[in-house]
Design an enzyme around this catalytic site. Structure first.
Site, short mmCIF file in Angstrom:
data_model
loop_
_atom_site.label_atom_id
_atom_site.label_comp_id
_atom_site.label_asym_id
_atom_site.label_seq_id
_atom_site.Cartn_x
_atom_site.Cartn_y
_atom_site.Cartn_z
N LYS A 1 48.47 35.12 -65.72
CA LYS A 1 47.68 35.93 -66.66
C LYS A 1 46.19 35.83 -66.34
CE LYS A 1 51.30 35.37 -70.11
NZ LYS A 1 51.80 34.72 -71.34
N GLN B 1 50.30 30.14 -75.63
CA GLN B 1 51.50 30.16 -74.78
C GLN B 1 52.62 29.35 -75.45
OE1 GLN B 1 51.77 32.07 -72.08
NE2 GLN B 1 53.85 31.43 -71.61
N ASP C 1 49.52 39.32 -77.92
CA ASP C 1 50.94 39.09 -77.62
C ASP C 1 51.84 39.93 -78.53
OD1 ASP C 1 51.76 37.44 -75.53
OD2 ASP C 1 51.28 35.58 -76.61
N1 GUN Z 1 56.34 32.30 -73.52
C1 GUN Z 1 57.20 33.10 -72.86
N2 GUN Z 1 56.76 34.38 -72.88
C2 GUN Z 1 55.60 34.37 -73.57
C3 GUN Z 1 54.67 35.39 -73.90
O1 GUN Z 1 54.82 36.57 -73.61
N3 GUN Z 1 53.58 34.97 -74.61
C4 GUN Z 1 53.40 33.69 -74.99
N4 GUN Z 1 52.32 33.39 -75.70
N5 GUN Z 1 54.25 32.73 -74.68
C5 GUN Z 1 55.33 33.07 -73.97
#
Ligand code: GUN
Length: 293
Positions: free
Chosen positions: A54, A98, A121
């Protein structure tokens, strides 16, 4: 017949170029660049990789990014205080926490504490609810990425039978809502299947579009798929493989070698849905930057 390969990597690269060009116009006007922050708690290997992707994607499109790392000993109250800071920081457009979080911290409480306007998200109940109502919202990354694939490859969804396998909060459930909604990539007749579904094979055999999002490697086999179906594979399970450089390789939820010859279009793993999820996060951050809602 050879199926159309739905190339998420190529599409993600195209979208990143489009985002970068748009960002460059703002910066040329003297505005600051969009800014995404990510909170990473503990040392989960998968999470480190994902957050790394990211941050790298932010650099590629000219976004500013900030990674905030905390040890897994951080308390829920301390984490909440960090989130409050990000909620109130006008130089940050959107942020993510996350997941998974350590067991000592409630992910539900944490998500509820994020300002829905910065929840890029799309995990906050306000955003999930807005998606369900068909109101403009931050759609969570994987479902948004899949709708972009369907849109860019002109996959017709109206009136089609769509089977979603998996009912998770971040993929299966929102995907089923989007596909049954009135949007451009909606108007399908949707069946949501899960671990308690009976006659899964018979249901899948009726599907014009199958979205496999259950997290079981090679679950969807050739005998479960109608000739000409469109297949979207959301699975990304790491399976050990001594011949792979990393010692593991990604496996989708679809047995590609069997399903692809029957499909009219299919996403590969890797290089299908995965790269699109990161781009979706960028698109949501750009939306936050523009104060689009
Ligand atoms: N863990 C697995 N996929 C995601 C996601 O898209 N966002 C976040 N914050 N955590 C994750």
């Amino acid at each position: 017949m050879e199926p159309l390969l739905l190339d998420g990597k190529k599409l993600a690269d195209e979208l990143k170029l489009e985002i970068a060009a748009e960002v460059a116009t703002y910066v040329a006007k003297g505005q600051r660049a969009p800014h995404l922050a990510a909170i990473l708690v503990g040392n989960d290997g998968g999470s480190e990789t994902y957050v790394g992707h990211k941050v790298k994607a932010c650099e590629q499109v000219g976004f500013q990014s900030t990674m905030l790392r905390f040890p897994d000993t951080i308390t829920e109250a301390e984490l909440m205080a960090e989130i409050t800071k990000l909620n109130n920081d006008n130089t940050i457009d959107g942020f993510i926490v996350q997941l998974p979080l350590p067991k000592t911290i409630s992910a539900d409480n944490v998500i509820l504490h994020i300002d829905p306007k910065k929840d890029v998200d799309g995990f906050h109940p306000i955003n999930v609810g807005r998606v369900a109502l068909g109101i403009d919202a931050y759609v969570s990354a994987t479902p948004l990425g899949i709708t972009k694939i369907l849109e860019r490859y002109n996959i017709a969804t109206e009136g089609k039978n769509c089977v979603v396998i998996g009912r998770s909060n971040i993929v299966g459930r929102p995907m089923s809502i989007l596909m049954s909604g009135a949007g451009k990539t909606g108007n399908a007749t949707v069946t949501v299947c899960h671990s308690k579904t009976k006659n899964l094979k018979e249901i899948c055999l009726q599907a014009d579009i199958i979205i496999a999002a259950l997290g079981k490697p090679e679950f969807l086999t050739g005998d479960m798929v109608k000739e000409g179906a469109v297949i979207i594979d959301v699975g990304t399970t790491r399976v050990t493989d001594a011949t792979a450089k990393a010692g593991w390789r990604l496996k989708g939820d679809v047995k590609f070698a069997e399903v692809a010859p029957k499909a009219s279009a299919i996403t590969p793993v890797p290089g299908g849905v995965g790269p699109m999820t990161v781009v979706s996060l960028l698109l949501n951050t750009l939306k936050a930057y523009k104060h689009a809602f």
